[in-house]
Every structure is written in C-alpha cells, then in structure tokens.
Enzyme design. Structure first.
Site, PDB file in Angstrom:
ATOM      1  CB  VAL A   7      -7.083  -0.868  -7.428  1.00  0.00           C
ATOM      2  CG1 VAL A   7      -7.218  -2.218  -7.602  1.00  0.00           C
ATOM      3  CG2 VAL A   7      -8.193   0.125  -8.127  1.00  0.00           C
ATOM      4  CG  ASP A  96       1.828   0.451  -3.525  1.00  0.00           C
ATOM      5  OD1 ASP A  96       2.556   0.550  -4.381  1.00  0.00           O
ATOM      6  OD2 ASP A  96       1.360  -0.549  -2.729  1.00  0.00           O
TER       7      ASP A  96
END
Length: 244
Positions: A7, A96
C-alpha cells in the site's frame, strides 16, 4: 501460495507468489481497493497467507475484510528483519524502506547494497556487507517536483513526465522537463558515485514507479525492478518462517 500487498502513497500493488515465483500482479487506486481485493480473492481462493506493507492510508473496512478472508501478517517495526537497524530514530523509519532493505539483504548476501526507490519520494537506503542498516536519504520524486514548480510559482504550468527532454530547454515547458528529469538523474548518479567511492562491491537496486523510465537513462550499472518491494515481502515471509 502467498499474496503480497504494497500500500503506497498513491496506489496499491499486489502480487501472487506460487512456489516462490510471481504468478500474477495487480495495481489499482486506493479508492478501488475493496472491489479489487474481492475479485482477487475470488480468483485465488486457495491462498495460504497474506503479507501486507503499508505507508499509505487503507480504509479500516478494507483491512478488516482482508484479515477476515485469509491469515494476514502486517509488517511493523516489531517484525523480524535480517539486518541490524542502526538508524538513530528507528521508530520513524518507513516500513517500505525496511522491507526493501530486507529484500536486498536476503537477495544479495555478503554485499554492500544501495536501494533506490523512485516513487512519490526518492529514497536511498544503505545496508552494508555486515547486514547493518545505516540509513540513507529522502528527496522529492518526479511528480512532486513538477507539482511544486506549479504550486509555488504564479506562471509555471503543471507538467507530467515526458520522454522528450534535453539539457538545454528552449521553452518554458522544455526547461521544466530538463530541470526535473535531469535533476533527478544527476542526483541519483551523484549518490551512486559517492556510495561507490566509499564501498566496494556495491550492489545497486532501483525500484519504484519511475524505475523503468530512469533505468534506461542512468549510466551506472543497476538492478532495475519496479516491483522489488513485493518480491521483498515474499522473501521476508520466508525469512520469518525460518526464524520463528
């Protein structure tokens, strides 16, 4: 069969891995998440596990739906990683960036690694050959640079990425393209040069939405993989299973 979910700030990427090989790939906007996940789960009803990494905003009802369908692992700062985190503020390090560092560590053992993620922002992350994460840098991505020129001036137009650009821009539009695209290229080459001077056997991985565009224009030898984060999630899942 494993489903990996990334996401991001603007879009959601999903990959299906079967026997550790990517079997399918999806990309869609956040506001279309529920519809797309229902279709994916209908197509792959035999998923064994989902592993999710998020730096963007995913509605709670979508998260609850995903978790209600299959065993789901959400990567957090408390997850197991194959490196020692030496960031001075580890709790602020983006998930991330940690996942990408993990993927580089597992895919390229015993090497110095520089991971460049060219997305909404351009991030640089360095993991040395001793599997120590040392940090890196964050700068504006290509889209942000175009938008900022338009937002913070009264007359410069809002442009988008162009395949046609030169060093010398002979119009306002071509000058913007030159400044944005060449600026990014020079920045990346500069970082690579500095890291290479200080670290032998440097493996450079370029990923993110603009990776393919940039890879064709960079002089340095790199591994370009726009979906490296999804592959890193798969590797991290295998690593977690082995080290539980």
């Amino acid at each position: 069969m494993l489903l990996t979910i990334d996401v991001g700030n603007s879009r959601i990427k999903v990959a299906v891995f079967e026997h550790n090989k990517q079997a399918d790939f999806f990309i869609f906007e956040t506001n279309e998440a529920l519809k797309n996940f229902k279709n994916i789960f209908k197509k792959y009803s035999n998923l064994q596990k989902i592993i999710l990494s998020s730096v963007g905003k995913l509605d709670e009802d979508v998260v609850n739906y995903i978790k209600s369908q299959f065993q789901t692992e959400t990567i957090t700062h408390k997850s197991k990683f194959p490196f020692t985190n030496l960031y001075s503020t580890p709790e602020t390090l983006g998930i991330d960036r940690m996942v990408l560092a993990a993927g580089a560590t597992l895919m390229h053992p015993n090497q110095n690694r520089l991971i460049i993620d060219a997305g909404t922002c351009i991030t640089y992350d360095f993991v040395n050959s001793e599997n120590q994460y040392l940090g890196g840098a964050i700068s504006p991505g290509i889209k942000i640079r175009y938008k900022s020129l338009n937002n913070y001036t009264s007359k410069l137009p809002l442009l988008s990425l162009s395949e046609n650009f030169n060093i010398i821009g002979n119009s306002t539009k071509s000058a913007i393209h030159s400044g944005v695209i060449n600026g990014v290229l020079f920045e990346i080459e500069g970082f690579i040069s500095q890291y290479s001077l200080k670290n032998q056997d440097l493996t450079i991985i370029l990923t993110g939405g603009d990776a393919e565009f940039l890879a064709k224009r960079l002089k340095s030898t790199i591994f370009a993989n726009s979906n490296f984060l999804l592959e890193s999630l798969n590797l991290l899942s295998l690593y977690t299973e082995k080290n539980d």
